[in-house]
Enzyme design. Structure first.
Site, short mmCIF file in Angstrom:
data_model
loop_
_atom_site.label_atom_id
_atom_site.label_comp_id
_atom_site.label_asym_id
_atom_site.label_seq_id
_atom_site.Cartn_x
_atom_site.Cartn_y
_atom_site.Cartn_z
N GLY A 131 -5.80 1.68 -1.72
CA GLY A 131 -7.19 1.82 -1.29
C GLY A 131 -8.16 1.10 -2.20
O GLY A 131 -9.14 0.51 -1.75
N ARG A 146 4.86 2.95 -11.15
CA ARG A 146 3.52 3.19 -11.70
C ARG A 146 3.59 3.59 -13.18
O ARG A 146 2.70 3.26 -13.96
CB ARG A 146 2.80 4.26 -10.89
CG ARG A 146 2.33 3.73 -9.55
CD ARG A 146 1.65 4.79 -8.72
NE ARG A 146 1.05 4.19 -7.53
CZ ARG A 146 0.50 4.88 -6.55
NH1 ARG A 146 0.48 6.19 -6.61
NH2 ARG A 146 -0.02 4.26 -5.52
N GLY A 159 -0.13 -0.64 -1.26
CA GLY A 159 0.33 0.13 -0.11
C GLY A 159 1.61 -0.38 0.52
O GLY A 159 2.59 -0.69 -0.17
N LYS A 162 -4.29 -0.76 12.21
CA LYS A 162 -5.64 -0.69 12.77
C LYS A 162 -6.63 -1.67 12.17
O LYS A 162 -6.67 -1.86 10.96
CB LYS A 162 -6.19 0.73 12.57
CG LYS A 162 -5.38 1.82 13.26
CD LYS A 162 -5.95 3.18 12.90
CE LYS A 162 -5.21 4.29 13.64
NZ LYS A 162 -5.75 5.61 13.29
#
Length: 398
Positions: A378, A37, A355, A199
């Site tokens: 996100g 990053r 992610g 999920k």
């Protein structure tokens, strides 16, 4: 989505308040464990100092929840940035206040100052106007290069923009917006989306937003078993979101109605539990036997997914295809990463949505072999789901 760019700003002699994403992992002895990053922000930081501006960098690290936590100080990031730039990066004792203002006033063109962790102040996550005003006092112009935090309406991403005439996107932010917008606005066809992760509930908006856009949706990971269950396929003791089976059935019906090819695993790599790596077996067929958990896609599924990926011109991947942290269940995810690299070499636009998927591509050593790896887990998920990101919306229109 045209936003004002850092290239549109006059930076010479200006104090440039820049939001970066230095939320990096640290080692136990407080050194930067992964500087990805920090490296990603280098082009924008170099632009400021090369143009004779003064870079005042602000970031969060971890979740200190409004308290000063020694292990969440940003000094290690400042040290690593200094090494990468080959110049001193001064560290402020806080992110607001008279001491910080004095350090900013003493800066000369080409200087770089790192502010302390924004989230040591609860006012940051509360998007407190007074705190945002204090931050804004430090700069003449504002640049946001932290796409990974753009989905939060915080003081440093949204509130602060109200006090500047010009708020621009840094190079990293621009790159994210260009690639992700391309997927939503004008994807080259065939367009294939690969969905993984545990999920369905984490990806409902994303799946629904892609329904009318993609030609094929390849589903793996834990979420595949909720879909299989919805089709009446036995899934053994695999992970299933029982309260989302009906939703999965609706999504399957919607895919059929929209003419989207929704592909589920044809076979599985299974075990009694994730810990039983020594007793792994390949299950041929969609059904998982009683007492076994599906923990990765099997060889037939890998071949099917690979064929679809290599036949596509636009591919978006979000979520691993199995429990890739364990080597016994990593093959599906690694093979998909390799197929993405091959498709890129053939001219496809390939986007990895942050992610775990980004971690998987890095683990496969292929991060530089795809078109774009998003730095915002996100944020990229929300953007691709069609949601507006406060940190992007707040930037000045070009």
């Amino acid at each position: 989505m045209a936003k004002l760019s850092i290239d549109d700003l006059d930076l010479k002699g200006k104090h440039v308040l820049m939001r970066v994403d230095f939320n990096v992992p640290l080692t136990p002895d407080l050194k930067v464990a992964d500087d990805t990053r920090i490296r990603a922000a280098l082009p924008s930081i170099k632009k400021v100092i090369d143009a004779g501006g003064m870079a005042i960098l602000m970031s969060h690290l971890g979740r200190p929840k409004g308290q000063v936590k020694e292990e969440m100080r940003l000094r290690p990031a400042a040290v690593r940035l200094g090494e990468l730039l080959g110049r001193e990066v001064k560290m402020a004792p806080d992110c607001v206040g008279p001491e910080v203002e004095a350090m900013v006033a003493a800066m000369k063109p080409g200087d770089v100052l790192m502010l302390e962790n924004l989230r040591f102040h609860k006012a940051e996550t509360d998007n407190d106007p007074e705190f945002a005003k204090q931050l804004a006092k430090l700069g003449d112009v504002y640049v946001n290069d932290a796409f990974g935090s753009a989905h939060r309406a915080h003081a440093s991403t949204e509130g602060v923009t109200k006090y500047f005439a010009k708020c621009a996107a840094g190079y990293l932010m621009q790159k994210e917006l260009v690639y992700l917008s391309k997927v939503l606005e004008a994807p080259a066809k065939p367009f294939v989306a690969i969905m993984g992760g545990a999920k369905i509930s984490d990806k409902i908006e994303l799946i629904e937003n892609f329904m009318g856009r993609v030609d094929s949706l390849l589903v793996g990971g834990g979420m595949a078993y909720t879909f299989l269950k919805a089709r009446g396929v036995p899934v053994g003791s695999s992970l299933v979101e029982s309260d989302k089976v009906e939703l999965a059935a609706q999504l399957l019906a919607k895919a059929m109605e929209k003419g989207v090819e929704l592909l589920l695993p044809l076979d599985h790599v299974a075990a009694e539990s994730p810990e039983a790596e020594g007793k792994v077996r390949t299950v041929d067929g969609e059904a998982v036997p009683e007492g076994l958990m599906g923990l990765d896609i099997g060889p037939k599924t890998i071949e099917l997914f690979r064929k679809k990926i290599l036949g596509a011109r636009t591919i978006v991947w979000n979520g691993p295809l199995g429990m890739f942290e364990k080597s016994a269940f990593a093959k599906g995810t690694m093979e998909v990463a390799k197929a993405l690299a091959e498709a890129t070499a053939k001219g496809a636009i390939t986007i990895v949505g942050g992610g775990d998927s980004a971690a998987a591509v890095a683990k496969a050593g292929l991060a530089d072999k795809v078109s774009h790896v998003s730095t915002g887990g996100g944020a990229s998920l929300e953007f691709l789901s069609g949601l507006k990101l406060p940190g992007v919306e707040a930037l000045t229109e070009a």
